[in-house]
Design a protein around this motif. Structure first.
Motif, PDB file in Angstrom:
ATOM      1  N   PRO A   3       0.834  -1.207   0.000  1.00  0.00           N
ATOM      2  CA  PRO A   3       0.000   0.000   0.000  1.00  0.00           C
ATOM      3  C   PRO A   3       0.864   1.251   0.000  1.00  0.00           C
ATOM      4  N   PHE A   4       0.396   2.284  -0.643  1.00  0.00           N
ATOM      5  CA  PHE A   4       1.090   3.562  -0.656  1.00  0.00           C
ATOM      6  C   PHE A   4       0.427   4.521   0.318  1.00  0.00           C
ATOM      7  N   GLU A   5       1.168   5.530   0.715  1.00  0.00           N
ATOM      8  CA  GLU A   5       0.664   6.519   1.658  1.00  0.00           C
ATOM      9  C   GLU A   5      -0.308   7.484   0.987  1.00  0.00           C
ATOM     10  N   ARG A   6       0.008   7.860  -0.257  1.00  0.00           N
ATOM     11  CA  ARG A   6      -0.828   8.792  -1.015  1.00  0.00           C
ATOM     12  C   ARG A   6      -0.844   8.347  -2.475  1.00  0.00           C
ATOM     13  N   PRO A  67      -1.830  14.854  -5.145  1.00  0.00           N
ATOM     14  CA  PRO A  67      -1.755  13.730  -4.205  1.00  0.00           C
ATOM     15  C   PRO A  67      -2.830  13.789  -3.123  1.00  0.00           C
ATOM     16  N   PHE A  68      -3.364  12.611  -2.807  1.00  0.00           N
ATOM     17  CA  PHE A  68      -4.412  12.498  -1.804  1.00  0.00           C
ATOM     18  C   PHE A  68      -4.281  11.160  -1.087  1.00  0.00           C
ATOM     19  N   GLU A  72     -11.206   6.046   3.635  1.00  0.00           N
ATOM     20  CA  GLU A  72     -11.204   4.819   4.436  1.00  0.00           C
ATOM     21  C   GLU A  72     -12.139   3.751   3.885  1.00  0.00           C
ATOM     22  N   ASP A  73     -13.188   4.162   3.186  1.00  0.00           N
ATOM     23  CA  ASP A  73     -14.133   3.185   2.663  1.00  0.00           C
ATOM     24  C   ASP A  73     -13.859   2.819   1.207  1.00  0.00           C
ATOM     25  N   ARG A  74     -12.671   3.189   0.714  1.00  0.00           N
ATOM     26  CA  ARG A  74     -12.300   2.884  -0.665  1.00  0.00           C
ATOM     27  C   ARG A  74     -11.041   2.032  -0.696  1.00  0.00           C
ATOM     28  N   SER A  75     -10.941   1.180  -1.696  1.00  0.00           N
ATOM     29  CA  SER A  75      -9.788   0.300  -1.835  1.00  0.00           C
ATOM     30  C   SER A  75      -8.899   0.752  -2.977  1.00  0.00           C
ATOM     31  N   VAL A 211       0.006   7.051  -9.751  1.00  0.00           N
ATOM     32  CA  VAL A 211       1.247   6.951  -8.996  1.00  0.00           C
ATOM     33  C   VAL A 211       0.929   6.885  -7.515  1.00  0.00           C
ATOM     34  N   GLY A 212       1.887   6.367  -6.749  1.00  0.00           N
ATOM     35  CA  GLY A 212       1.726   6.284  -5.305  1.00  0.00           C
ATOM     36  C   GLY A 212       2.995   6.697  -4.597  1.00  0.00           C
ATOM     37  N   ALA A 213       2.831   7.253  -3.398  1.00  0.00           N
ATOM     38  CA  ALA A 213       3.965   7.698  -2.584  1.00  0.00           C
ATOM     39  C   ALA A 213       4.243   6.675  -1.492  1.00  0.00           C
ATOM     40  N   ASP A 214       5.511   6.304  -1.341  1.00  0.00           N
ATOM     41  CA  ASP A 214       5.887   5.333  -0.316  1.00  0.00           C
ATOM     42  C   ASP A 214       6.012   6.010   1.048  1.00  0.00           C
ATOM     43  N   ALA A 215       6.494   5.281   2.023  1.00  0.00           N
ATOM     44  CA  ALA A 215       6.574   5.796   3.388  1.00  0.00           C
ATOM     45  C   ALA A 215       7.532   6.973   3.508  1.00  0.00           C
ATOM     46  N   GLU A 216       8.467   7.109   2.559  1.00  0.00           N
ATOM     47  CA  GLU A 216       9.382   8.247   2.541  1.00  0.00           C
ATOM     48  C   GLU A 216       8.893   9.340   1.603  1.00  0.00           C
TER      49      GLU A 216
END
Length: 229
Positions: A3-6, A67-68, A72-75, A211-216
């Protein structure tokens, strides 16, 4: 896939010389998810790693849907499916070209000529995926407001979670952090003979990228999404 953060919708250049330059210039290849050595560019007022420190983690891109965090109710699977379907309904965009442009205190590639079709595309993406966006928290809202917003930008922030969308959208592919006027001019002069030969005219935008942002908070390509409308 972890999972990505954003998440965000970007425009990423297709594989080729411009994409390769952008990745090496910033030092992060968003398509491959790896750090890249900086190029040697003569005439720069400061080291490349200093000039590009702020935009590096985002990769070489144009933001379409900012970025967002996922609601919580979306996968993620539902987001990927909806983003794919949305882009399949939207038409490709043809720009007159791209140009190396100072924007305030930073340097970017921006559209040459009319970019109304691209603005409409971005607006459709912002609205079309808004149900997947978790509302911005108070700390984020306060940070955005601390920069000073117009009434329209405040309305965008409240409705869409980001000030610079819809009528305030300006497509750009960032190449630097904030620079002094002198350093900005010198960086533009050094980059112009390197970048301008890589810019095609007209310039075709035929796909978006999820695209997705990792923990960093470094962004990675998840999936390229063809525009088929």
């Amino acid at each position: 896939m972890p999972p990505f953060e954003r998440y965000a919708l970007y425009y990423l250049c297709p594989p080729g010389p411009l994409a390769d330059f952008g990745a090496s210039w910033l030092g992060w290849d968003v398509a491959k998810g790896v750090s890249v050595p900086h190029p040697e560019v003569a005439g720069l007022p400061r080291p490349v790693e200093d000039i590009t420190a702020t935009p590096r983690k985002y990769g070489f891109h144009g933001t379409i849907k900012p970025p967002f965090r996922l609601a919580e109710d979306r996968s993620f699977a539902a987001l990927e499916a909806e983003a794919t379907a949305l882009c399949a309904r939207l038409a490709p965009v043809t720009l007159e070209g791209l140009a190396l442009t100072p924007l305030g205190h930073f340097l970017a590639l921006t559209p040459a000529g009319d970019a109304a079709d691209l603005a409409c595309l971005a607006a459709a993406c912002v609205e079309g995926l808004d149900d997947f966006r978790r509302p911005a928290g108070e700390a984020e809202l306060a940070r955005r407001r601390s920069r000073g917003l117009s009434p329209r930008q405040e309305a965008n922030l409240t409705r869409w979670g980001y000030p610079y969308v819809m009528d305030d959208f300006r497509f750009h592919m960032t190449l630097s952090g904030r620079l002094s006027a002198e350093d900005l001019a010198a960086t533009a002069a050094a980059l112009d003979p390197v970048v301008t030969p890589l810019l095609s005219a007209p310039y075709e935008i035929t796909e978006m990228a999820l695209v997705g942002a990792d923990a960093e908070d470094r962004f990675h390509l998840v999936k390229r999404l063809p525009l088929k409308g």
